[in-house]
Design an enzyme around this catalytic site. Structure first.
Site, PDB file in Angstrom:
ATOM      1  N   ASP A 225       1.156 -13.933  10.219  1.00 54.34           N
ATOM      2  CA  ASP A 225       1.074 -12.887   9.203  1.00 54.34           C
ATOM      3  C   ASP A 225       1.715 -11.591   9.697  1.00 54.34           C
ATOM      4  OD1 ASP A 225      -0.115 -14.596   7.518  1.00 54.34           O
ATOM      5  OD2 ASP A 225      -2.070 -13.608   7.437  1.00 54.34           O
TER       6      ASP A 225
ATOM      7  N   ASP B 269      -1.952  -8.056  12.713  1.00 55.76           N
ATOM      8  CA  ASP B 269      -2.859  -8.622  11.724  1.00 55.76           C
ATOM      9  C   ASP B 269      -4.078  -9.156  12.459  1.00 55.76           C
ATOM     10  OD1 ASP B 269      -3.581  -9.457   9.060  1.00 55.76           O
ATOM     11  OD2 ASP B 269      -3.284 -11.505   9.766  1.00 55.76           O
TER      12      ASP B 269
ATOM     13  N   GLU C 200      -7.506 -11.878  12.143  1.00 53.05           N
ATOM     14  CA  GLU C 200      -8.256 -12.892  11.394  1.00 53.05           C
ATOM     15  C   GLU C 200      -9.714 -12.612  11.717  1.00 53.05           C
ATOM     16  OE1 GLU C 200      -6.873 -14.864   9.267  1.00 53.05           O
ATOM     17  OE2 GLU C 200      -4.814 -14.372   9.833  1.00 53.05           O
TER      18      GLU C 200
ATOM     19  N   HIS D 285      -1.784 -17.061   7.477  1.00 53.06           N
ATOM     20  CA  HIS D 285      -3.169 -17.105   7.945  1.00 53.06           C
ATOM     21  C   HIS D 285      -3.321 -17.472   9.406  1.00 53.06           C
ATOM     22  CE1 HIS D 285      -4.497 -15.975   4.076  1.00 53.06           C
ATOM     23  NE2 HIS D 285      -3.972 -17.050   3.501  1.00 53.06           N
TER      24      HIS D 285
END
Lengths: 125, 726
Positions: free
Chosen positions: B686, B540, B542, B681
């Protein structure tokens, strides 16, 4: 005429008794502290034998050995190397650099004189 | 075909049939009417045409509304219930269907939930029985795993293809690098950057393939020659200038074929440096001593046979020369003495111990084993001595046992003090003193008390401890006879590597998986391979925002490996990235990564380079992976890294499994599948959750007939969400 010997030695502790021993044994003896000094002395006159002490760290005795053998006027002089390295390679290395004999430190005085005598008797190569 | 199209197909078919029947009846009816009756009918229809049209329209509208309600409340509802029931029955027995719709649907949901409760109870009972049966086997497995994990050597077991089946912490430390270590260099075996070590990864990423193949050849040749101890050893350089000694041991099948191999890895940097240093020390010492001896011998020779030619030369100079050379020799010995001692000590380590603790331990042992009582005085609180506690205690017990035999004294008092920088342990007793010659005899004896003994003499042990020992009779200075042991004080040093106590894992630890011994096709990215046997990197990102094309950048990448149906919590990638642009406050509020945390972090280029190494040879899995892949693509220009791994998206796979559900957010799927929602998050949080979701989706995909990577990609493509483009 007494044979002339040039002792190349930076170790004062060995230089003193060695000088006396050679003098006492009837050799005409001179001393140089390093390779440059020795080469300067050689250009004045070539002795019958050069004894080089390799023992002090940083000694450039092996380079001198090579320089002597490569010099047309000096190459016939007898070369005796003295060293503190007792490894099997030390004597072989000395010989490959052109030395006629290698003596390990410490040695008996008679041994040194015998070695010098033998080399001088053998005459120039 | 989806539910909606199938429903309307049936509706239109029914309407068509009804229309045909009604039309046929009307035609038959019309043909039976007389011409006058037909005219009356036409007049009537024309007169009431408007009313009839309105009535027909109302009728059609009512029918459509009825059908729509039927579709929503029964057709879709039943499909949704069926999907949720499948989830309950296959991956999440705790899931319950929320009641919805009319009374009859609610009743159906309640009945199904009750059945699910019953099913869960039965499953729990069965699971308990299975758990009990498996617990003992698991415990034994875990003991083995715990031992392996804590071995001081690195251990690695590989199958014949070089795929890692087991590795322990030390092996990972020696050969690999943690995923969060900075450094973006290529993964070259033996390089400073090191490589990722993980289950299912290839050992050849961390070790030179030729070295291992050569070692295996050597081992197999030895086996063929029926030599005992078929082991091959080689040395190699590892990251950080470390030198490793590696032993290769084969694992043979019953047929004699190579079934795998074990690598025992040991760091020999220090060992080699020590032996090199020892050689250097010896060489320098030998040269210094020979040089000084040369001067001494030559001078002494001259003194012994003074020359007759030059009697005037002073002899004092030669004597001074001898003395000077002797002192130079002493200085050379002094210079290396301490270092040589330290070198020797490292092979038999002495551990710092409080003097008081040593005395108390000795007192306890003397009482238990010899019936001797020692009353110790107060010891200086901060006094430490470097000892092998077992050996020095046994040596002192040996002395006490002999003293007791000699003097019959069983009560002693003890004093501990520091004098001249040494720890003095003195034992006093009333009675005959210990004669020095007796003590000399004891020193030459092997240390033994009862059945316990050491393979050294007391003298050797004392010398190793740099200890001094003597006895003094009562007399002018002392009232009682005494025996005194002097030990040098020790410094408390931090151990070189912290080795925490071994804690046995409750579950199978991540660093071994012998199921990988099963031969598999090694080439990945083959769409025909089963989803259950592929290695995955679940990841994942960010970002600074949701617009990759508009200049938004990655601020964090988190990833975890998933191999053989297990999420490997120990093999993670967790890295912040300096986006080299401001981070909007709105996105900081979401992921909590503020600009201060990003200062000094690596830029996207080197991070992606390492991430590509981490994810090499795996299938990438992400939730809404289209977005993350777009972020990676945008950075391609700067990083030069192109991710060509196959990609699976849990958002799309959820769409495949739950076509009747509208919500495919990470939280909604997690709730549906009974996965705890934590660490949302953060990129790694995640990724972990996505990994758990992916694992639970796999059996549900199998129900839908999706077994291979190719089928999963194709099914994803067809789902509605696939149309969402970034």
């Amino acid at each position: 005429m007494s044979p002339r010997i040039l002792l190349v030695n930076a170790d004062k502790r060995l230089g003193l008794p060695l000088g006396r021993l050679l003098e006492r044994s009837g050799y005409v003896f001179s001393q140089a502290a390093d390779s440059a000094e020795a080469q300067a002395s050689l250009s004045q006159g070539v002795p019958e034998l050069i004894a080089i002490n390799l023992a002090p760290a940083g000694s450039d005795g092996l380079e001198l050995c090579q320089a002597v053998r490569e010099h047309s006027a000096w190459r016939r002089v007898r070369l005796l190397l003295i060293g503190a390295d007792a490894g099997p390679g030390a004597a072989a290395q000395a010989r490959s650099m052109g030395a006629d004999a290698y003596l390990e430190l410490p040695f008996r005085n008679q041994r040194l004189l015998a070695a010098i005598g033998a080399l001088l008797e053998r005459g120039a190569p | 075909m989806n539910y909606r199209s199938r429903f309307w197909e049936i509706v239109f078919l029914a309407l068509g049939i009804v229309t045909m029947l009604v039309s046929s009846l009307l035609v038959v009816f019309w043909k039976q009417l007389a011409p006058l009756e037909r005219q009356v009918m036409i007049d009537l229809l024309l007169r009431h045409a408007l009313a009839l049209t309105i009535f027909a329209l109302i009728l059609v509208t009512l029918a459509a509304l009825l059908l729509d309600s039927l579709y929503r409340n029964y057709i879709v509802a039943v499909a949704r219930i069926a999907e949720e029931m499948r989830t309950i029955l296959s991956v999440n027995p705790a899931h319950r269907i929320a009641p919805f719709g009319g009374a009859d649907l609610r009743f159906l949901v309640q009945t199904l939930n009750a059945a699910a409760d019953r099913n869960a109870e039965m499953q729990a009972g069965m699971a308990d029985r299975i758990r009990l049966a498996a617990a003992e086997a698991q415990r034994e497995k875990n003991i083995l795993a715990a031992i392996l994990s804590e071995l001081p050597q690195g251990v690695m077991i590989c199958n014949p293809d070089g795929q890692i089946l087991l590795y322990n912490r030390q092996a990972a430390r020696l050969l690999g690098r943690p995923a969060s270590t900075p450094g973006g260099a290529e993964c070259v075996p033996g390089s400073d950057a090191g490589c990722f070590i993980g289950l299912g990864r290839s050992i050849f990423g961390a070790l030179d393939r030729h070295l291992i193949l050569h070692a295996l050849d050597e081992v197999m040749e030895k086996i063929a020659r029926r030599e005992e101890g078929a082991v091959a050893r080689f040395g190699m350089a590892s990251g950080g200038g470390r030198l490793l000694g590696v032993e290769t041991l084969p694992i043979l099948e019953k047929s004699g074929a190579l079934g795998g191999f074990i690598l025992m890895i040991e760091e020999i940097t220090q060992q080699l440096a020590q032996s090199r240093r020892a050689r250097e020390i010896w060489h320098a010492l030998s040269a210094s001593i020979r040089q000084a001896l040369g001067a001494i011998c030559c001078s002494a020779g001259l003194l012994r046979q003074p020359g007759k030619e030059r009697p005037d030369l002073p002899q004092a100079e030669l004597l001074e020369n001898i003395e000077g050379a002797a002192w130079e020799m002493a200085a050379a010995v002094e210079g290396v003495d301490h270092e040589v001692q330290a070198q020797m000590a490292s092979h038999w380590p002495l551990i710092p111990l409080a003097a008081g603790d040593l005395a108390a331990h000795l007192g306890r042992k003397a009482r238990e084993q010899l019936g001797i009582e020692i009353r110790w005085g107060e010891a200086p609180g901060d006094l430490l001595v470097g000892v092998d506690r077992y050996a020095i205690t046994l040596a002192l017990l040996f002395l006490l046992a002999r003293l007791k035999q000699m003097t019959a004294c069983i009560e002693y008092s003890g004093r501990i003090e520091v004098r001249d920088g040494l720890a003095h342990f003195t034992l006093f007793w009333q009675g005959a003193p210990l004669r020095l010659e007796t003590l000399r005899e004891w020193r030459a004896m092997r240390v033994a008390v009862g059945e316990e003994s050491l393979p050294f003499t007391l003298e050797e042990l004392l010398r190793h401890h740099e200890a001094a020992l003597w006895s003094q009779p009562a007399g002018r200075y002392l009232e009682r006879s005494s025996l005194r042991l002097l030990l040098p004080p020790a410094q408390m040093e931090a151990p070189e590597t912290q080795r925490p106590a071994t804690i046995m894992a409750d579950e199978r630890p991540d660093f071994f998986d012998f199921d990988l011994f099963r031969p598999t096709d090694q080439t990945i990215a083959q769409e025909s391979r089963l989803l259950t046997e592929l290695p995955y990197t679940v990841f994942d990102t960010e970002t600074t925002g949701l617009d990759p094309a508009g200049g938004d950048e990655i601020v964090a990448i988190g990833a975890v490996r998933l191999v053989n149906g297990r999420l490997l919590g120990g093999e993670v990638f967790d890295q912040l990235v300096d986006p080299q642009r401001p981070v909007p406050a709105a996105s900081v509020r979401i992921h909590g990564i503020d600009p201060a945390m990003l200062a000094g972090q690596q830029t996207v280029g080197p991070v992606l380079q390492r991430f590509a190494q981490f994810a090499a040879q795996t299938v990438l899995v992400g939730h809404n992976a289209a977005f993350d892949m777009r972020m990676l693509q945008i950075s391609e220009g700067r990083s030069g890294i192109r991710f060509s791994n196959p990609v699976l998206d849990t958002l799309l796979l959820s769409g495949v499994v739950y076509p009747a559900h509208g919500d495919h957010s990470l939280e909604a799927i997690a709730r549906r599948l009974g996965i705890r929602i934590v660490g949302r998050h953060t990129a790694l949080g995640d990724a972990m959750m996505t990994g758990e979701i992916f694992l639970k989706l796999l059996p549900l995909l199998a129900h839908k007939g999706v077994f291979t990577l190719g089928e999963a990609i194709e099914a994803s493509r067809k789902t509605y969400q696939a149309r969402l483009k970034y």
